[in-house]
Design an enzyme around this catalytic site. Structure first.
Site, PDB file in Angstrom:
ATOM      1  N   GLU A 140       0.821  -1.213   0.000  1.00  0.00           N
ATOM      2  CA  GLU A 140       0.000   0.000   0.000  1.00  0.00           C
ATOM      3  C   GLU A 140       0.859   1.271   0.000  1.00  0.00           C
ATOM      4  OE1 GLU A 140      -2.858  -0.462   3.201  1.00  0.00           O
ATOM      5  OE2 GLU A 140      -3.938  -1.982   2.069  1.00  0.00           O
TER       6      GLU A 140
ATOM      7  N   GLU B 169      -5.929  -8.467   0.020  1.00  0.00           N
ATOM      8  CA  GLU B 169      -6.387  -8.571   1.411  1.00  0.00           C
ATOM      9  C   GLU B 169      -7.880  -8.288   1.445  1.00  0.00           C
ATOM     10  OE1 GLU B 169      -4.411  -5.843   4.081  1.00  0.00           O
ATOM     11  OE2 GLU B 169      -2.413  -6.450   3.467  1.00  0.00           O
TER      12      GLU B 169
END
Ligand SMILES: *[C@@H]1O[C@H](CO)[C@@H](O)[C@H](O)[C@H]1NC(C)=O
Ligand SMILES: *[C@@H]1O[C@H](CO)[C@@H](O)[C@H](O)[C@H]1NC(C)=O
Ligand SMILES: *[C@@H]1O[C@H](CO)[C@@H](O)[C@H](O)[C@H]1NC(C)=O
Length: 480
Positions: A119, A264
């Site tokens: 991220e 995720e």
């Protein structure tokens, strides 16, 4: 292994039902005593989970997956991105030592992806990794190609879903965030050219966490509620809407054929009023049945590759995003299941298979002495224990929020004691604490006993410096 896989396939086919194809799970180890990888391997096998995604490329851990057939995604932490961007020799060494060498040992590790950073475009990072992550991605893929592995092992970047949005207009208005659009377009095209997937993390929970007005049913998969109308398409859940927003963004970037992988997705069980076992069970039940149906989303019909988040709780993760951050595990810290999950996606109410043969430290707890009457004077002790231990389960909406004040203090003392491997010095608190053989667990509130970990402790130390994988702020997102 192969035979087992055939049997599962036959079983699903015979019953004319569907199974979740090649389900994956994330395994993070930011815990005082991470589970030994050998127990994790067995757990994955017992639950027929075929893929695991790691957050680093630790040699000892990765080695345990050799010869298991389990597909492994390795991680390169954000902290390494600058070096991986600037120094191609480092990248070549990495591919040799942390990738190629594993392909030989004991039947080989089935490495599938290298996740470059995690991220990296989170707004919370204030652009820190913006210049380095794409060069690092290119270097890793180049080194894989030069090592003759590029056809089999793909480098990608796990992105937070905040890299794209659509305002209120629905998925068809989707596009990459303006401040990073140029680099996202380049990354998307690079992934497309290399046949590598676009990896995205999706968190309906965080939408609820961020926004009390977010329609709860939209986070789940059972329909109801208003949903979102976009042209002819009616979206009844955030998962579909979010992935289709990405699909539109990729299309506008000239990379419509990139495969999307969900890196995720999950639901936490503590640390917030919306984080509990009931909601997690409902979320996974809906998600897994959806995945088993292979329906996909309106714009991505068919099978979607998904990595659940997460395998176990991690009690040393940063709580900057929120107290829930340490409670994403489908399994507790010791690998025991928290609630029913049917990984096959049949929707049966059954407990997952827990970790076997896990060894615990002695069955003893650290608690407040009975003769301490002035509880207010314990504030300093409690703050100390909570700052270095883990008191997130005491927070509002959590499993230990209803304890008495005495028990609150004992809970904090015990967590600190257990996380320090039951060292006698960790149960002192200026003489206010004692060790007891009496189990202080209370209803849903577990007073844990630490496990004996084969995993090296410094691992947790190194990783806890890395800012947590999901900063909640962003997520909110796409639609609201
Ligand atoms: C590669 O493996 C070594 C040995 O376990 C480890 O120290 C190093 O951090 C790994 N590199 C990365 C980028 O994970
Ligand atoms: C126990 O601690 C939690 C977290 O600090 C707090 O919210 C709660 O009110 C406390 N309970 C009592 C009875 O003091
Ligand atoms: C303590 O009690 C809890 C709840 O009753 C139970 O789940 C747990 O296994 C017990 N711990 C030990 C070490 O006996």
């Amino acid at each position: 292994m192969a035979r087992a896989m055939v049997l599962i396939w036959v079983w699903c086919a015979v019953l004319a039902t569907t199974c979740v194809n090649g389900l994956g799970v994330n395994w993070g180890t930011q815990a005082s005593s991470p589970l030994d990888p050998k127990y994790v391997v067995q757990m994955l096998k017992d639950n027929k989970i075929k893929k695991v995604k790691l957050f680093d490329s630790d040699h000892w851990t990765v080695n345990h997956f050799a010869g298991t057939g389990i597909e492994v995604a390795l991680g390169i932490p954000n902290l390494n991105l600058k070096e991986f961007s600037d120094d191609y020799d480092t990248v070549q060494d990495y591919v040799k030592e942390n990738v190629s060498d594993h392909l030989r040992d004991h039947g080989g590790v089935n490495i599938k992806y290298i996740a470059v950073g995690n991220e990296p475009f989170l707004k919370a990072y204030k652009g820190k990794f913006e210049k380095t992550v794409f060069p690092a991605l290119k270097n890793v893929q180049k080194a894989l190609n030069e090592a003759g592995l590029g056809h089999k092992i793909k480098a990608t970047i796990p992105q937070n879903a905040d890299v794209y949005n659509s305002g209120t207009a629905g998925p068809s208005a989707g596009n990459f965030r303006a401040d990073i659009r140029d680099v996202m377009i380049k990354i998307s095209r690079f992934l497309d050219q290399n046949n590598s997937p676009f990896m995205v993390n999706i968190y309906p929970f965080l939408s609820l966490y961020e926004n009390d007005n977010f329609p709860v049913e939209f986070a789940f998969f059972e329909g109801g509620g208003q949903g979102v109308q976009d042209g002819n398409i009616h979206y009844t859940n955030m998962f579909d809407a979010n992935l289709d927003t990405l699909k539109y963004s990729l299309k506008k970037a000239g990379a419509s054929n990139v495969k999307i992988v969900v890196g995720e997705i999950g639901w936490p069980t503590n640390g917030h009023k919306q984080a509990n076992a009931k909601m997690a069970e409902k979320f996974y039940n809906g998600l897994l049945q959806k995945l088993a149906s292979s329906k996909g989303t309106p714009l991505n019909p068919g099978y979607i590759e998904v990595y659940l988040f997460s395998l176990t709780d991690e009690n040393t993760k940063s709580v900057a995003p929120g107290y829930f951050e340490r409670h994403w595990g489908i399994f507790r810290y010791d690998g025991q299941p928290k609630y029913p999950v049917d990984f096959s996606g049949q929707g049966n109410e059954k407990m997952p298979v827990g970790a076997k043969h896990v060894k615990y430290m002695p069955h003893q707890w650290c608690v407040l002495k009975d003769d301490i009457k002035n509880l207010k004077s314990m504030k300093g002790n409690m703050d100390y224990a909570c700052s270095l231990g883990d008191c997130t389960s005491l927070s509002y909406g959590s499993t230990c929020n209803k304890l008495s004040e005495r028990k609150n203090i004992s809970y904090a003392f015990n967590m600190y004691f257990q996380m320090n491997e039951q060292s006698v010095e960790a149960c002192d608190f200026n003489g206010a604490a004692k060790i007891t053989k009496q189990n202080f667990s209370d209803g849903e509130c577990l007073f844990p006993v630490e496990i004996i970990s084969g995993a090296r402790k410094e691992l947790a130390g190194i990783l806890s410096g890395v800012v947590s994988s999901m900063m909640m702020m962003m997520m909110l997102m796409v639609l609201f």
